[in-house]
Design a protein around this motif. Structure first.
Motif, PDB file in Angstrom:
ATOM      1  N   SER A 110       0.860  -1.211  -0.058  1.00 19.07           N
ATOM      2  CA  SER A 110      -0.030   0.081   0.197  1.00 19.07           C
ATOM      3  C   SER A 110       0.971   1.329   0.005  1.00 19.07           C
ATOM      4  O   SER A 110       1.987   1.369   0.280  1.00 19.07           O
ATOM      5  CB  SER A 110      -0.982  -0.111   1.261  1.00 19.07           C
ATOM      6  OG  SER A 110      -1.798  -0.974   1.349  1.00 19.07           O
ATOM      7  N   VAL A 111       0.203   2.495  -0.357  1.00 20.44           N
ATOM      8  CA  VAL A 111       0.718   3.619  -0.168  1.00 20.44           C
ATOM      9  C   VAL A 111       0.280   4.194   1.131  1.00 20.44           C
ATOM     10  O   VAL A 111      -1.107   4.216   1.335  1.00 20.44           O
ATOM     11  CB  VAL A 111       0.642   4.706  -1.336  1.00 20.44           C
ATOM     12  CG1 VAL A 111       1.289   5.935  -1.058  1.00 20.44           C
ATOM     13  CG2 VAL A 111       1.402   4.231  -2.547  1.00 20.44           C
ATOM     14  N   SER A 112       0.801   4.666   2.017  1.00 21.47           N
ATOM     15  CA  SER A 112       0.483   5.168   3.386  1.00 21.47           C
ATOM     16  C   SER A 112       0.528   6.633   3.516  1.00 21.47           C
ATOM     17  O   SER A 112       1.784   7.238   3.420  1.00 21.47           O
ATOM     18  CB  SER A 112       1.097   4.415   4.375  1.00 21.47           C
ATOM     19  OG  SER A 112       0.670   4.937   5.723  1.00 21.47           O
ATOM     20  N   ILE A 113      -0.444   7.283   3.976  1.00 21.11           N
ATOM     21  CA  ILE A 113      -0.427   8.712   4.429  1.00 21.11           C
ATOM     22  C   ILE A 113      -0.653   8.944   5.931  1.00 21.11           C
ATOM     23  O   ILE A 113      -1.883   8.698   6.118  1.00 21.11           O
ATOM     24  CB  ILE A 113      -1.213   9.714   3.686  1.00 21.11           C
ATOM     25  CG1 ILE A 113      -0.856   9.536   2.077  1.00 21.11           C
ATOM     26  CG2 ILE A 113      -1.334  11.111   3.970  1.00 21.11           C
ATOM     27  CD1 ILE A 113      -1.918  10.163   1.130  1.00 21.11           C
ATOM     28  N   PRO A 114       0.084   9.029   6.771  1.00 21.60           N
ATOM     29  CA  PRO A 114       0.024   9.020   8.287  1.00 21.60           C
ATOM     30  C   PRO A 114      -1.103  10.416   8.581  1.00 21.60           C
ATOM     31  O   PRO A 114      -0.867  11.554   7.993  1.00 21.60           O
ATOM     32  CB  PRO A 114       1.290   9.353   8.969  1.00 21.60           C
ATOM     33  CG  PRO A 114       2.329   8.885   7.818  1.00 21.60           C
ATOM     34  CD  PRO A 114       1.688   9.251   6.647  1.00 21.60           C
TER      35      PRO A 114
END
Length: 217
Positions: A110-114
């Motif tokens: 996945s691509v994660s954005i905190p």
């Protein structure tokens, strides 16, 4: 440590006045066939930053992955993306035509954005309750799903805006959130995928053009 779901690590080194990318450093340069060695520190191998992460290891984050397949194998830059929100245990809450799902697997690439700063302990303590209560509301029942208006993206963005409102912060509209947080990451993903597939096809890739940002191991 290498994570199989994220693909093989990509290495960059300089030789023959070119930038050469591969999954490992060969004993001989693929261009000149001479033994590979470096006279200057800036020519030494560096690892290329991998844009993917195991979403189930991410807390309180916005995740993206292809609706079908994985980024490295299936994404073509136009494929539909599915999005979700993780709780503090890496369970991915996401909305589909079947309603809200709580996935404990399936988001390993996945691509994660905190969504939280590390020092936001108070909000993190309430995060799971907020997310569960929000997901149990009648707004996200299966029959309310509409592909263009009430979908996975509206589910995640509505939750984010609920949290922002709780914290007294300004809400984000879809265009602002996409432009500020999503597009920079998907552009980086597309560049990385192009590079990765070129290495898979040819064994290495050579370029003088800027490529994904490199970071020393």
């Amino acid at each position: 440590m290498w994570c199989p779901e994220a693909g093989k690590p990509v290495i960059k080194f300089n030789h023959c006045q070119r930038s050469i990318y591969g999954f490992s450093v060969p004993e001989r340069c693929p261009l000149c066939q001479q033994s590979v060695h470096w006279r200057k520190l800036e020519e030494a191998p560096v690892s290329i930053s991998n844009p993917f992460t195991n979403g189930h290891r991410e807390k309180c984050s916005f995740l993206l992955r292809p609706t079908q397949g994985t980024f490295l194998r299936d994404y073509d830059g136009r494929s539909d993306l599915h999005v979700g929100i993780t709780n503090t245990n890496g369970v991915v809450y996401n909305y589909t035509i079947q309603g809200v799902h709580r996935d404990e697997a399936g988001w390993e690439q996945s691509v994660s954005i905190p969504l939280l700063q590390p020092n936001m302990y108070g909000l993190m303590d309430q995060w799971d309750k907020y997310l569960e209560d929000f997901s149990n509301s009648g707004a996200w029942l299966p029959h309310r799903y509409e592909e263009d208006h009430c979908n996975c993206y509206s589910y995640t963005l509505t939750f984010i805006n609920c949290v922002l409102s709780t914290e007294g912060q300004e809400r984000l509209d879809k265009n602002d959130f996409t432009e500020k947080y999503v597009l920079p990451r998907t552009r980086k993903v597309s560049k990385y995928i192009t590079l990765y597939r070129a290495i898979e096809e040819h064994g290495f890739h050579v370029t003088d053009s800027p490529q994904p940002e490199a970071s020393t191991p």
